[in-house]
Motif scaffolding. Structure first.
Motif, mmCIF file in Angstrom:
data_model
loop_
_atom_site.group_PDB
_atom_site.id
_atom_site.type_symbol
_atom_site.label_atom_id
_atom_site.label_comp_id
_atom_site.label_asym_id
_atom_site.label_seq_id
_atom_site.Cartn_x
_atom_site.Cartn_y
_atom_site.Cartn_z
ATOM 1 N N VAL A 107 -14.042 13.372 3.993
ATOM 2 C CA VAL A 107 -13.337 12.626 5.032
ATOM 3 C C VAL A 107 -11.941 12.291 4.530
ATOM 4 C CG1 VAL A 107 -13.302 10.567 6.479
ATOM 5 C CG2 VAL A 107 -15.493 11.643 5.900
ATOM 6 N N VAL A 108 -10.926 12.711 5.274
ATOM 7 C CA VAL A 108 -9.533 12.426 4.949
ATOM 8 C C VAL A 108 -9.054 11.344 5.907
ATOM 9 C CG1 VAL A 108 -7.212 13.372 4.727
ATOM 10 C CG2 VAL A 108 -9.204 14.810 4.199
ATOM 11 N N THR A 109 -8.605 10.207 5.355
ATOM 12 C CA THR A 109 -8.175 9.095 6.189
ATOM 13 C C THR A 109 -7.007 8.389 5.503
ATOM 14 O OG1 THR A 109 -8.958 7.152 7.432
ATOM 15 C CG2 THR A 109 -9.869 7.485 5.215
ATOM 16 N N ASN A 110 -6.625 7.210 5.998
ATOM 17 C CA ASN A 110 -5.509 6.504 5.372
ATOM 18 C C ASN A 110 -5.857 5.034 5.139
ATOM 19 O OD1 ASN A 110 -4.968 5.006 7.775
ATOM 20 N ND2 ASN A 110 -3.645 6.628 8.556
ATOM 21 N N THR A 111 -4.923 4.336 4.533
ATOM 22 C CA THR A 111 -5.180 2.955 4.107
ATOM 23 C C THR A 111 -5.367 2.001 5.272
ATOM 24 O OG1 THR A 111 -2.767 2.682 3.925
ATOM 25 C CG2 THR A 111 -3.972 3.187 1.893
ATOM 26 N N THR A 112 -4.866 2.352 6.461
ATOM 27 C CA THR A 112 -5.039 1.501 7.641
ATOM 28 C C THR A 112 -6.393 1.729 8.294
ATOM 29 O OG1 THR A 112 -2.651 1.474 8.057
ATOM 30 C CG2 THR A 112 -4.095 0.913 9.908
#
Length: 433
Positions: A107-112
């Motif tokens: 899973v590729v996601t971001n800090t938000t």
């Protein structure tokens, strides 16, 4: 003096229009929605929006049945895939699990987004499915991180955890995450499967659909990438509940685009329902997402790799990308830059004599109603615009091709056959120098 960049103002910047210029030659690509009963010999479409009716709204014992998603199909032969649209879809693990290939998921996601939805997505991927293991990589949030250095973090994680060709990448986030995860999936081991879970309106109505992936270069936006289709797109409309107002408005810029270039009935619906969209009315948002996805799916099915028709989806983007690059990635949101770029494209169309006053006035009114900018920031100069636009992806043989409106609402052209004076006049009208 430089204008404030965040949030952008709605600074009007229109000068008197020049004399109407002659229209392009028939060599220009003229595009409009097909009319009922017209003869169209292109291959047949399977664009559909479907949902299964629920006869009994509760399970035994009184528990509510899960919502049945609307499904829009993207018809690309053996690479066709569904777009699921609905509320609470992340609580329906079977939707995701049926599209996972192999036993390893990244899973590729971001800090938000990670604190909000990573745990829920991980559970949806693994519940009742103990053979699947999930890794994750959390990237910094923002357009300025859509670059090769950040992309390498995805590859680092994939290689360190020894993912193989039967792995599935999952993009969880907005357009930046979707573009980078898709590009990583296209390149890792020369291609692994991936799934899009867009969490912003911008990504839900546009960037998650159609397989455009990539990263930015300091000299231009999205210049490095690949066409690479997902296994599915899962749009849980509940994720919009955590979306900031500014991000919501940014997504509306892409919704407006579909009405202008090919769906006049949809544009008229937007004019009547813009306040409902801004107020996050669930039914209004669901309709806007569904209709946008149907439009995008049809165009992608006819022109997957942007040889002509698909380019029309970039109305306002050539000017908008120049704004994003010229002021620094991330200063304005993508939809904010596209909104200002759309006004510039419409202004140029009007100068060429291709549209009437009414269309121009309606475009300005709907974008202002959506609280989107209608002019670029004052630090954008004519020279800055020209420098960035010279390396736009739509340049061919040194000729800048633009998407411009022509004729009645819902019609447009993708052409390099226009009077260059109109472009110069539009740039001078919106720039102080």
């Amino acid at each position: 003096m430089a204008a404030s960049l965040s949030p952008p103002s709605l600074r009007p910047s229109l000068r008197p229009y020049s004399a109407r210029l002659s229209p392009p030659s028939p060599a220009a690509l003229f595009l409009r929605p097909p009319t009922t009963g017209s003869s169209d010999h292109r291959r047949p479409l399977r664009i559909s929006a479907r949902s299964t009716p629920v006869m009994d709204p509760t399970l035994k014992g009184g528990a509510p049945l899960p919502a049945v998603p609307t499904v829009v199909d993207v018809d690309l032969g053996n690479r066709s895939y569904p777009i699921y649209i609905g509320s609470g879809l992340l609580d329906q693990p079977q939707l995701l699990q049926r599209h996972v290939v192999g036993k390893r998921v990244l899973v590729v996601t971001n800090t938000t987004i990670a604190p909000l939805y990573l745990e829920k997505v991980t559970e949806a991927l693994t519940v009742g499915n103990p053979n699947v293991s999930v890794e994750s990589v959390i990237l910094p949030d923002g357009e300025k991180y859509k670059n090769m250095e950040t992309l390498m973090k995805v590859f680092d994680k994939a290689i360190e955890t020894r993912l193989d060709r039967r792995s599935t990448f999952v993009a969880l986030g907005g357009g930046v995450i979707g573009d980078m995860c898709g590009f990583a999936a296209a390149a890792f081991l020369r291609g692994v499967n991936f799934i899009q879970i867009p969490t912003t309106l911008m990504a839900q109505v546009d960037s998650s659909v159609g397989g455009k992936t990539g990263i930015n270069h300091p000299l231009g936006k999205n210049l490095i990438g690949a066409f690479y289709q997902p296994q599915c797109v899962l749009i849980d409309t509940d994720t919009l509940n955590t979306l900031p107002d500014r991000e919501l408005a940014s997504g509306i810029a892409e919704v407006v685009k579909y009405g202008l270039i090919r769906d006049p009935e949809f544009f008229r619906w937007q004019e009547k329902n813009m306040q409902s969209l801004l107020a996050r009315d669930p039914s209004a948002l669901a309709h806007a997402i569904k209709r946008s996805c149907e439009n995008k799916a049809e165009v992608v099915s006819l022109d997957e790799k942007e040889s002509g028709l698909r380019a029309t989806l970039n109305l306002g983007h050539t000017f908008g990308h120049a704004i994003e690059n010229g002021i620094g990635y991330g200063q304005w949101l993508h939809g904010e830059a596209v909104a200002a770029g759309t006004v510039m494209a419409v202004d140029m169309s009007h100068r060429l004599g291709w549209i009437d006053d009414t269309i121009q006035e309606r475009v300005l009114a709907i974008l202002q109603q959506a609280k989107l900018p209608i002019a670029p920031p004052e630090i954008m100069t004519v020279e800055k615009f020209k420098d960035v636009m010279a390396v736009d992806k739509k340049v061919a043989d040194g000729l800048l091709r633009l998407i411009l409106l022509k004729g009645p609402l819902g019609s447009c052209v993708f052409t390099g056959d226009y009077d260059r004076k109109a472009l110069d006049e539009t740039l001078r009208a919106f720039c102080k120098c």
